[in-house]
Scaffold this active site. Structure first.
Site, short mmCIF file in Angstrom:
data_model
loop_
_atom_site.label_atom_id
_atom_site.label_comp_id
_atom_site.label_asym_id
_atom_site.label_seq_id
_atom_site.Cartn_x
_atom_site.Cartn_y
_atom_site.Cartn_z
CD GLN A 133 38.64 35.19 18.79
OE1 GLN A 133 38.77 34.50 17.79
NE2 GLN A 133 37.65 35.02 19.64
CE LYS A 166 31.21 30.86 1.29
NZ LYS A 166 31.68 30.86 2.61
CG ASP A 222 41.20 38.20 1.44
OD1 ASP A 222 40.64 39.16 2.02
OD2 ASP A 222 40.90 37.01 1.67
C1 R5P Z 1 38.85 36.92 6.34
O1 R5P Z 1 37.95 37.56 6.86
C2 R5P Z 1 40.07 37.58 5.78
O2 R5P Z 1 39.73 38.72 5.04
C3 R5P Z 1 40.84 36.61 4.92
O3 R5P Z 1 40.02 36.21 3.84
C4 R5P Z 1 41.28 35.41 5.70
O4 R5P Z 1 41.87 35.80 6.89
C5 R5P Z 1 42.24 34.58 4.90
O5 R5P Z 1 42.63 33.49 5.66
P1 R5P Z 1 43.00 32.11 5.01
O6 R5P Z 1 44.13 32.36 4.07
O7 R5P Z 1 43.38 31.24 6.18
O8 R5P Z 1 41.78 31.60 4.30
#
Ligand code: R5P
Length: 279
Positions: A86, A176, A202
């Protein structure tokens, strides 16, 4: 100087103390029946390093109470900086959560270290934040394996590039593409994934939704073995079962958030930074 361990980062605190040859301060943490937190730190040192990820709200309260209890200079290591997603008011009237966190912690200390904060916008709210990059360590975990590292979205491309460089492997990202008003196609931008082993990389896995969507797509395209790697394994409720159900074979995270998936430690990276402080 000593290392002050916290309930959010007990193993990492121990590893950092060991690596720097520093004592661990004696800490008592309790929760009262009404949920309030009690903290006592026994230390005669003039300088302290507190190691405390902010994953749960209790972690933040614990950190503030520790900062309040300590006499002397405090350096704060926040391996996982929660609330960083956030980093702007997406809707009118929303709090910029990370700005509030930055103000609060910086009212006690000006020296904060973190690992892969979610965005540069989030980092910009701190006056003196040192950011440590764990992506090379993620890359080293897979060195010379015959894999493709995939970023689940364009936001993680920079991070995946670094990991892939250290793994010495190919990398790509999922793009996408809007086909028509109701259809969105998600495919790897450049590489063929059929019969290839994939590691989706990620910064954070929270609900697992991002990785699960990517894994389903890659499986459809014929990918063989799909693993997920991240810096911060937050693993919100039921995320792990959902990740495995989506066909992820293995989950690899660092110890910024401690769990059974913390197969990579950031302790040496952090210790290297802190070594400059030890006189
Ligand atoms: C998004 O911008 C972040 O880099 C992650 O991809 C995200 O926070 C992953 O969250 P979740 O596991 O809830 O999809």
């Amino acid at each position: 100087m000593d290392v002050v361990p916290t309930p959010a980062s007990p193993v990492l605190s121990r590893r950092i103390a060991k690596s720097l040859n520093l004592q661990l301060a004696s800490v008592t943490c309790k929760k009262f029946p009404d949920g309030e937190i009690y903290v006592r730190v026994e230390s005669d040192e003039a300088e302290h390093v507190i190691v405390c990820s902010i994953n749960k709200n209790d972690d933040l309260v614990t950190l503030l109470l520790m900062l309040d209890s300590l006499v002397g200079d405090c350096y704060v290591v926040i391996p996982y900086m929660g609330y960083a997603r956030q980093d702007k008011a997406f809707l009118k009237g929303e709090a910029i959560s990370i700005r509030a966190i930055a103000k609060l912690i910086e009212s006690y200390t000006k020296e904060i270290y973190t690992v892969n904060i979610h965005s540069q916008e989030a980092a910009s709210f701190f006056k003196n934040l040192k950011e440590i990059d764990a992506m090379p360590e993620i890359g080293k975990k897979f060195v010379d394996e015959d894999i493709i590292m995939i970023s689940p979205d364009e936001g993680s491309i920079k991070r995946v590039k670094v990991a892939a460089k250290f793994a010495n492997c190919d990398w790509d990202y999922l793009e996408k593409r809007r086909i028509d008003s109701t259809t969105v196609e998600i495919t790897p931008k450049n590489l063929e994934v059929a019969n290839r082993d994939i590691v989706i990389v990620d910064d954070i896995i929270s609900t697992g939704g991002t990785i699960i969507q990517a894994a389903k797509m890659l499986r459809k395209l014929g990918a063989r073995n799909i693993n997920a790697a991240c810096v911060h394994g937050v693993f919100a409720a039921y995320s792990v079962v959902s990740l495995f159900s989506s066909g992820i074979s293995e989950i690899i995270a660092t110890d910024t958030v401690e769990s059974i998936f913390s197969k990579i430690s950031v302790s040496e990276l952090i210790s290297k930074e802190l070594a400059n402080l030890i006189r």
